[in-house]
Write a protein that holds these residues in place. Structure first.
Motif, PDB file in Angstrom:
ATOM      1  N   MET A 144       0.873  -1.205  -0.072  1.00 26.20           N
ATOM      2  CA  MET A 144      -0.056  -0.103  -0.104  1.00 26.20           C
ATOM      3  C   MET A 144       0.889   1.220  -0.146  1.00 26.20           C
ATOM      4  O   MET A 144       1.695   1.481   0.777  1.00 26.20           O
ATOM      5  N   ASN A 145       0.681   2.190  -0.905  1.00 29.80           N
ATOM      6  CA  ASN A 145       1.257   3.471  -0.932  1.00 29.80           C
ATOM      7  C   ASN A 145       0.995   4.200   0.332  1.00 29.80           C
ATOM      8  O   ASN A 145       0.056   4.225   0.995  1.00 29.80           O
ATOM      9  N   GLU A 146       2.025   4.873   0.625  1.00 29.96           N
ATOM     10  CA  GLU A 146       2.088   5.831   1.728  1.00 29.96           C
ATOM     11  C   GLU A 146       1.405   7.179   1.469  1.00 29.96           C
ATOM     12  O   GLU A 146       1.471   7.708   0.196  1.00 29.96           O
ATOM     13  N   LEU A 147       0.504   7.585   2.109  1.00 29.60           N
ATOM     14  CA  LEU A 147      -0.442   8.671   1.865  1.00 29.60           C
ATOM     15  C   LEU A 147       0.386  10.096   1.983  1.00 29.60           C
ATOM     16  O   LEU A 147       1.411  10.015   2.650  1.00 29.60           O
ATOM     17  N   LYS A 148       0.099  10.779   0.838  1.00 32.24           N
ATOM     18  CA  LYS A 148       0.458  12.016   0.834  1.00 32.24           C
ATOM     19  C   LYS A 148       0.299  13.216   1.743  1.00 32.24           C
ATOM     20  O   LYS A 148      -1.127  13.351   2.203  1.00 32.24           O
ATOM     21  N   SER A 149       1.088  14.167   2.316  1.00 31.01           N
ATOM     22  CA  SER A 149       0.829  15.262   2.916  1.00 31.01           C
ATOM     23  C   SER A 149       0.416  16.415   2.152  1.00 31.01           C
ATOM     24  O   SER A 149       0.782  16.829   1.157  1.00 31.01           O
ATOM     25  N   LEU A 150      -0.635  17.172   2.688  1.00 34.13           N
ATOM     26  CA  LEU A 150      -1.219  18.385   1.939  1.00 34.13           C
ATOM     27  C   LEU A 150      -1.181  19.402   3.067  1.00 34.13           C
ATOM     28  O   LEU A 150      -1.320  19.370   4.176  1.00 34.13           O
ATOM     29  N   THR A 151      -0.332  20.695   2.401  1.00 28.09           N
ATOM     30  CA  THR A 151      -0.464  21.817   3.164  1.00 28.09           C
ATOM     31  C   THR A 151      -1.600  22.789   2.513  1.00 28.09           C
ATOM     32  O   THR A 151      -1.064  22.999   1.240  1.00 28.09           O
ATOM     33  N   ILE A 152      -2.413  23.492   3.114  1.00 23.35           N
ATOM     34  CA  ILE A 152      -2.989  24.585   2.577  1.00 23.35           C
ATOM     35  C   ILE A 152      -2.500  25.877   3.019  1.00 23.35           C
ATOM     36  O   ILE A 152      -2.510  26.214   4.258  1.00 23.35           O
ATOM     37  N   VAL A 153      -1.779  26.688   2.188  1.00 26.54           N
ATOM     38  CA  VAL A 153      -1.447  27.908   2.422  1.00 26.54           C
ATOM     39  C   VAL A 153      -2.312  29.008   2.130  1.00 26.54           C
ATOM     40  O   VAL A 153      -2.979  29.285   1.090  1.00 26.54           O
ATOM     41  N   VAL A 154      -2.548  29.917   3.055  1.00 26.29           N
ATOM     42  CA  VAL A 154      -3.690  31.161   3.239  1.00 26.29           C
ATOM     43  C   VAL A 154      -3.037  32.326   3.412  1.00 26.29           C
ATOM     44  O   VAL A 154      -3.055  32.814   4.522  1.00 26.29           O
ATOM     45  N   PRO A 155      -2.850  33.180   2.518  1.00 30.04           N
ATOM     46  CA  PRO A 155      -2.234  34.696   2.885  1.00 30.04           C
ATOM     47  C   PRO A 155      -3.397  35.465   3.391  1.00 30.04           C
ATOM     48  O   PRO A 155      -4.532  35.474   2.992  1.00 30.04           O
ATOM     49  N   VAL A 156      -3.058  36.083   4.645  1.00 30.10           N
ATOM     50  CA  VAL A 156      -4.027  37.039   5.317  1.00 30.10           C
ATOM     51  C   VAL A 156      -3.421  38.409   5.418  1.00 30.10           C
ATOM     52  O   VAL A 156      -2.313  38.492   5.797  1.00 30.10           O
ATOM     53  N   TYR A 157      -4.343  39.495   5.259  1.00 33.18           N
ATOM     54  CA  TYR A 157      -4.041  40.760   5.303  1.00 33.18           C
ATOM     55  C   TYR A 157      -5.326  41.461   6.017  1.00 33.18           C
ATOM     56  O   TYR A 157      -6.120  41.633   5.318  1.00 33.18           O
ATOM     57  N   ASN A 158      -5.415  41.927   7.345  1.00 31.33           N
ATOM     58  CA  ASN A 158      -6.487  42.443   7.886  1.00 31.33           C
ATOM     59  C   ASN A 158      -7.484  41.897   7.770  1.00 31.33           C
ATOM     60  O   ASN A 158      -8.673  42.247   7.257  1.00 31.33           O
ATOM     61  N   GLU A 159      -7.595  40.468   8.067  1.00 38.43           N
ATOM     62  CA  GLU A 159      -8.952  39.537   7.948  1.00 38.43           C
ATOM     63  C   GLU A 159      -9.215  39.063   9.347  1.00 38.43           C
ATOM     64  O   GLU A 159      -9.808  37.930   9.315  1.00 38.43           O
ATOM     65  N   GLU A 160      -9.348  39.895  10.267  1.00 40.13           N
ATOM     66  CA  GLU A 160      -9.896  39.580  11.541  1.00 40.13           C
ATOM     67  C   GLU A 160     -11.372  39.193  11.502  1.00 40.13           C
ATOM     68  O   GLU A 160     -11.945  38.544  12.270  1.00 40.13           O
ATOM     69  N   GLU A 161     -12.196  39.843  10.464  1.00 33.48           N
ATOM     70  CA  GLU A 161     -13.565  39.312  10.541  1.00 33.48           C
ATOM     71  C   GLU A 161     -13.842  37.945   9.779  1.00 33.48           C
ATOM     72  O   GLU A 161     -15.056  37.504  10.176  1.00 33.48           O
ATOM     73  N   VAL A 162     -12.986  37.539   9.117  1.00 36.52           N
ATOM     74  CA  VAL A 162     -13.284  36.326   8.649  1.00 36.52           C
ATOM     75  C   VAL A 162     -12.400  35.155   8.971  1.00 36.52           C
ATOM     76  O   VAL A 162     -12.533  33.895   8.666  1.00 36.52           O
ATOM     77  N   ILE A 163     -11.102  35.450   9.711  1.00 37.69           N
ATOM     78  CA  ILE A 163     -10.146  34.455   9.978  1.00 37.69           C
ATOM     79  C   ILE A 163     -10.532  33.189  10.554  1.00 37.69           C
ATOM     80  O   ILE A 163     -10.315  32.256  10.292  1.00 37.69           O
ATOM     81  N   LEU A 164     -11.329  33.563  11.698  1.00 34.17           N
ATOM     82  CA  LEU A 164     -11.713  32.249  12.532  1.00 34.17           C
ATOM     83  C   LEU A 164     -13.071  31.323  11.696  1.00 34.17           C
ATOM     84  O   LEU A 164     -12.765  30.255  11.894  1.00 34.17           O
ATOM     85  N   THR A 165     -13.720  31.958  11.111  1.00 33.83           N
ATOM     86  CA  THR A 165     -14.435  31.147  10.128  1.00 33.83           C
ATOM     87  C   THR A 165     -14.122  30.329   9.205  1.00 33.83           C
ATOM     88  O   THR A 165     -14.093  29.205   9.044  1.00 33.83           O
ATOM     89  N   SER A 166     -13.008  31.133   8.413  1.00 30.31           N
ATOM     90  CA  SER A 166     -12.138  30.663   7.388  1.00 30.31           C
ATOM     91  C   SER A 166     -11.647  29.256   7.898  1.00 30.31           C
ATOM     92  O   SER A 166     -11.288  28.302   7.063  1.00 30.31           O
TER      93      SER A 166
END
Length: 318
Positions: A1-23
């Motif tokens: 069985m092949n080893e599972l691949k790792s995934l990183t989701i990169v999210v740039p943020v700038y003055n996003e205090e209103e949406v950061i927790l929800t996102s």
């Protein structure tokens, strides 16, 4: 069985205090679902790149990282711009990630498309572009200016994916090759197609922003478009050459006409035409100098070899 691949989701943020927790919650739940479905490994994570926010965005990211090891953050020392923030994230995670997805924090790009992106990557595609299937959510002005921009870039020979922003998946190898491109005047949408590799597109409908305001107002959009044009094409300089040739030919034609009229004895006062000609040629010269100066300015920035970003704090190291 092949080893599972790792995934990183990169999210740039700038003055996003209103949406950061929800996102963060929405993206994290999507990550957990993919792990539960055995599509990616448990080493996968979400990394927020704070691009010098002036609000409480970084404090919120720091709190998230303390509570959940799969939600991490990178804090840049100041605002370096969206493209450099993306690059900072890619640089920081490329060693540990098999696949990297970049997505904006406002989540106007459909997170449900991540499933399809991962499937395409597991099928052998090294770059998967998220492409909008329409621009119905845009204003009339933004829609038509965007379409004009993509057509203009195509005519200038720039290989760019229409209606694709910075929502994409890249393999570790593709990101490593991307990082070899060292230009300061960074336009990722134009650079990434230069990499080659096996690519595909997946389509989605862009949503309305849930909270906050766009961090790309008209002046920034115009600057971004101009940077893209001048970073990938010398067409504006060639247009100046063509304009100069047309101006010289027009001047010769006017001179010939004036000489003929003089020989025929039909001399008239030419003050208005003289002033118009001076203003026209003066305006053309100023525009030409400005465009050439833009390219010289880019050369000036490139030869200094200054770092494209500076990381002030990094929870990945903790």
């Amino acid at each position: 069985m092949n080893e599972l691949k790792s995934l990183t989701i990169v999210v740039p943020v700038y003055n996003e205090e209103e949406v950061i927790l929800t996102s963060a919650e929405i993206i994290y739940q999507k990550l957990m679902l993919l792990i539960k479905q055995n599509k990616i490994s448990q080493n996968s994570e979400v990394v927020f790149v704070n691009d010098g926010s002036k609000d409480t965005t970084w404090e919120l990211v720091s709190t998230l990282s303390q509570r959940n090891k799969q939600l991490q953050g990178i804090n840049l020392s100041r605002n370096f711009g969206h493209q450099n923030a993306l690059l900072a994230g890619l640089t920081s995670v490329v060693v540990t990630s098999d696949f990297i997805i970049t997505i904006d924090a406002d989540l106007q790009d459909d997170v449900n498309l991540i499933d399809q992106m991962v499937d395409e990557a597991l099928a052998g595609n090294e770059i998967v572009y998220g492409v909008r299937n329409n621009r119905d959510s845009d204003t009339w002005f933004k829609k038509h200016t965007a379409e004009t921009f993509y057509r203009l870039m195509a005519k200038m020979g720039v290989n760019i994916v229409p209606n694709h922003a910075d929502y994409r998946l890249m393999s570790q190898r593709a990101v490593q090759e991307l990082l070899k491109y060292q230009e300061t005047n960074l336009f990722l949408r134009g650079v990434i197609p230069l990499l080659g590799f096996k690519t595909t597109k997946v389509y989605y409908t862009r949503q309305e922003r849930s909270a906050g305001v766009s961090k790309y107002p008209l002046p920034k959009m115009l600057k971004f478009a101009w940077d893209g044009i001048t970073s990938f094409s010398v067409a504006p300089i060639r247009i100046i050459l063509l304009l100069g040739i047309i101006t010289v030919i027009s001047a010769l034609l006017v001179f010939s006409y004036s000489l003929i009229e003089h020989l025929l004895g039909n001399t008239t006062s030419g003050w208005p035409s003289l002033i118009i000609s001076i203003w026209l040629i003066g305006g053309i010269q100023l525009i030409s100098i400005s465009v050439i100066g833009e390219y010289i300015g880019k050369i000036f920035n490139e030869v200094k070899h200054r770092p494209r970003f500076t990381i002030q704090e990094n929870t990945l190291e903790q």
